[in-house]
Scaffold this active site. Sequence first.
Site, PDB file in Angstrom:
ATOM      1  N   TYR A 861       0.792  -1.233   0.000  1.00  0.00           N
ATOM      2  CA  TYR A 861       0.000   0.000   0.000  1.00  0.00           C
ATOM      3  C   TYR A 861       0.822   1.280   0.000  1.00  0.00           C
ATOM      4  O   TYR A 861       0.372   2.307  -0.490  1.00  0.00           O
ATOM      5  CB  TYR A 861      -0.956   0.014   1.201  1.00  0.00           C
ATOM      6  CG  TYR A 861      -1.911  -1.154   1.201  1.00  0.00           C
ATOM      7  CD1 TYR A 861      -2.725  -1.409   0.098  1.00  0.00           C
ATOM      8  CD2 TYR A 861      -1.988  -2.028   2.280  1.00  0.00           C
ATOM      9  CE1 TYR A 861      -3.574  -2.493   0.075  1.00  0.00           C
ATOM     10  CE2 TYR A 861      -2.848  -3.113   2.272  1.00  0.00           C
ATOM     11  CZ  TYR A 861      -3.636  -3.343   1.165  1.00  0.00           C
ATOM     12  OH  TYR A 861      -4.482  -4.414   1.136  1.00  0.00           O
ATOM     13  N   ILE A 862       2.019   1.247   0.563  1.00  0.00           N
ATOM     14  CA  ILE A 862       2.848   2.454   0.600  1.00  0.00           C
ATOM     15  C   ILE A 862       3.781   2.439  -0.602  1.00  0.00           C
ATOM     16  O   ILE A 862       4.519   1.482  -0.817  1.00  0.00           O
ATOM     17  CB  ILE A 862       3.663   2.517   1.913  1.00  0.00           C
ATOM     18  CG1 ILE A 862       2.713   2.673   3.113  1.00  0.00           C
ATOM     19  CG2 ILE A 862       4.652   3.670   1.879  1.00  0.00           C
ATOM     20  CD1 ILE A 862       3.406   2.591   4.458  1.00  0.00           C
TER      21      ILE A 862
END
Length: 905
Positions: A861-862
């Site tokens: 997600y990052i």
Amino acid sequence: MASDSDDDMPLARTNGRVSNAHISKSVDKAMDEAASSSAHNAPAGISIRNGLVLDGNMDVDVPSTNGTVKRKSRGSTSKAVNYNVQGSESDEDAVPLAKRQKTKAKAQDSDSEDEKPLSSKKNGRLPPKNNTVALGEGSSDDQPLNKKLASKKASIERKAEKEAKVIRAKDKKSKAVKDESDDDVKANPRRKPNGTAIKVNGVKKVESDSDDAPLTKKATAKKANGKVKSEAGTPVKKGKKKEESEDAEEVYRWWDAPKKEDDSIKWETLEHNGVVFPPEYEPLPKNVKLLYDGKPVTLSVEAEEIAGFFGAMLHSTLNVENPTFQKNFFADFTEEVKKTGGAKDKDGNKVAIKEFSKLDFKPIFNYYDGKNQEKKARSVADKKADKAAKDELEAPYTQCTWDGRKEQVGNFRVEPPGLFRGRGEHPKTGKVKRRVLPEQITINIGDDARVPPPPEGHKWKAIQHDNKATWLAMWQENINGAYKYVMLAAKSSIKGQSDYKKFEKARELKKHIDRIRKDYTKDLKAKLMADRQRATAVYLIDKFALRAGNEKDAENEAETVGCCSLKFEHVTLKPPNTVIFDFLGKDSIRFYDEVLVDEQVFKNLKIFKKSPKKDGDDIFDRLNTSQLNKHLTNYMPGLSAKVFRTYNASWTMSNLLKELEDENFSIPEKVKLYNDCNRKVAILCNHKRTVGAGHEAQMEKMTDRIKGVQYQQWRYKQMILNIDPKQKKKMEKIHGAGYFEMNKDLTQEWVLEHQAFLVQDQRTKIEKKFAKDNEKLAANGEKEMKAKELEERLEVARDLEKKFKKENKSKNVEAEGRGASIEAIEGKMKKADDRITTMQLQAEDREGNKEVALGTSKINYIDPRLTVVFSKKFEVPIEKFFSKTLREKFTWAIESIEDEDEWEF
């Protein structure tokens, strides 16, 4: 953005009770009055996990079991499967894991919940509530944590709104400049069409404004279509062996290469060697039989193989004691027995197998367990030889040639037959996964490439040349009818481009997030039920990272849900604005969370759950995932619900990292700073997990390691006094009274246990080294050392034991080593101090991570470029954040960031 919905629009789902198409003013008014009579709302937009909700606190709903009481989260079951061989462990260990957990939970002393281990609180079902430590902040601030968290989240969202407006303004300006430039080109053909002036009479007249650059900046190409050797960002070190440098693969720098005109064409040429099949089944020896009603039975080879699947996994009680697993296995097994001639006793008479309880697999288990033990007992040399032979056999399948370059293949092995397990309480667990034959496999390969030959006597199902597909081989498995694909590895350029596009799409969402939030906030009060349900769903997906959810076939798939497929019993409402979610999410892992929502969202959920709806009815009955994603594409092409998770995580991380300043921290402190930000992302974006069952044991182990260094440090201090007793007064004057005293946490009982551990650890190391040395001698054909040699080596451990006994008696620690000096011992103490600091930071990190899977958010997600920027800016080796595998996966991110001050999410 209101839709053109009306009463005649088709419903998203038709099962169960359905909401009215319109929301009447009387219903809205009644809900408003109910809300105004409640207490003031707490800050919205954050999770407030506080354990189970008691019935007495339920003003609106009573929490139901949802069918999830018996479900276990990944955290409570991972690494906790009982691998007990019957008769080899205690009676308690023989109890199935599920039952054992319940028993232990009930046995806990109920007087003080706070004194229980975290992993056992609430029967290990729910995670503990958030606290300030989880955010890496002190608890001295009087501001309530919920308010602090909500305030932080609101601040980040306000920044996002401003950023979106700035980006759109820049884009508008860029477009205007481009249009003006195009007009100039028509009037002045010598001017370049991209807005950059060419030289006229040797003078460059116009420069393009760097601020007009689009959101996605192209990295300056080091080599167009170039290649870089060795691991990403790590040059090949001089002095390495020739074969090691030759093994370093060339990395295709696709991020510097010109963009293809047709993005759908994935390759021009493709060559590969197909797939690796599992070995054929080896029948059991004639003396090893399945027992039925206490008597051995003879089976066909096909049925015997299936019986072997069950027999070989008797140690996995979590599966073999599961009634659904047993039922599905028995159905498939008896069907195979009937199909292949039935079972026979020793005299050749047919045996009717009708009851699972009469089957005894112990002889089969003992046979396979014995083989496993033999395999483990092999020498290191034999294990290495076997691995080398396997690697040599599989080497041709590990790579393919993709557009003339070598690419790593991922899962080139065909999965062997066995028993399907599934996630959670999958309805098909225990069914037989059939052996995959070449006749089921389709090969995808280049037109001019050599088609890999199938195993002798077989043929492929089909050969195709689809250059818009990225898979190399494909087949359909028999359990769920799903298609399995052989794809390129995670470190391949194709996977890298897929990751890049995912994160670029999240960056693109920056432009539109303010409009999306403004529109769904407005539609939370829409008159049309479909519009209000859609707005509420987008709110929940954006604020609480709920997955969109797809409808499942309950008979064939695990009953997992997401936002759009939530049912009445999955959502409990607690006034004034607390919503409790409790359902099976992705991979059948229990999703439990208490969240604070806006007043209007709470009111909407009350309407969506309004009578006559009851358990089993859909909450969002006028919405499905397809409709939701279709609506989102109105804002930007390709936008779907899952992009919000990536955007929110990356945008939040970006903001948190910008707030950091390098204050001459050590490397471990900088790593902890990064991890603290990562943890905040998980909390603010609601990416959480259940506390692992082994967390407390891991923390105790880390505490013991710290104590061990503190004990050694105390010994060093005593050595200083042994060399020069006058140092006591001098040191205490500098460091304070009690400098030479033992840490209060190091009790006499602990010290004795630790000393015994150190002695035993010394013995174990010596014994292992002795065994390893003998293995090497045997491998080289030399004579092995005798037991006498081991006894002589163990003298070191015996000396250590004597030394501890002497120290305990005399309370005096003699200086170690020849010519020991106070300066040398102080140097050792400094190193011990550094070790303690590092281990304490690691312990704090682990404690803070108990509810957070940092790896999941960091990998999925990052945006990895944020980690690279932090690594460069704070001068922390990228190896501290990304393992070798991840460095290969994120080569594109590591190599494409040249100036950390220029790139931002």
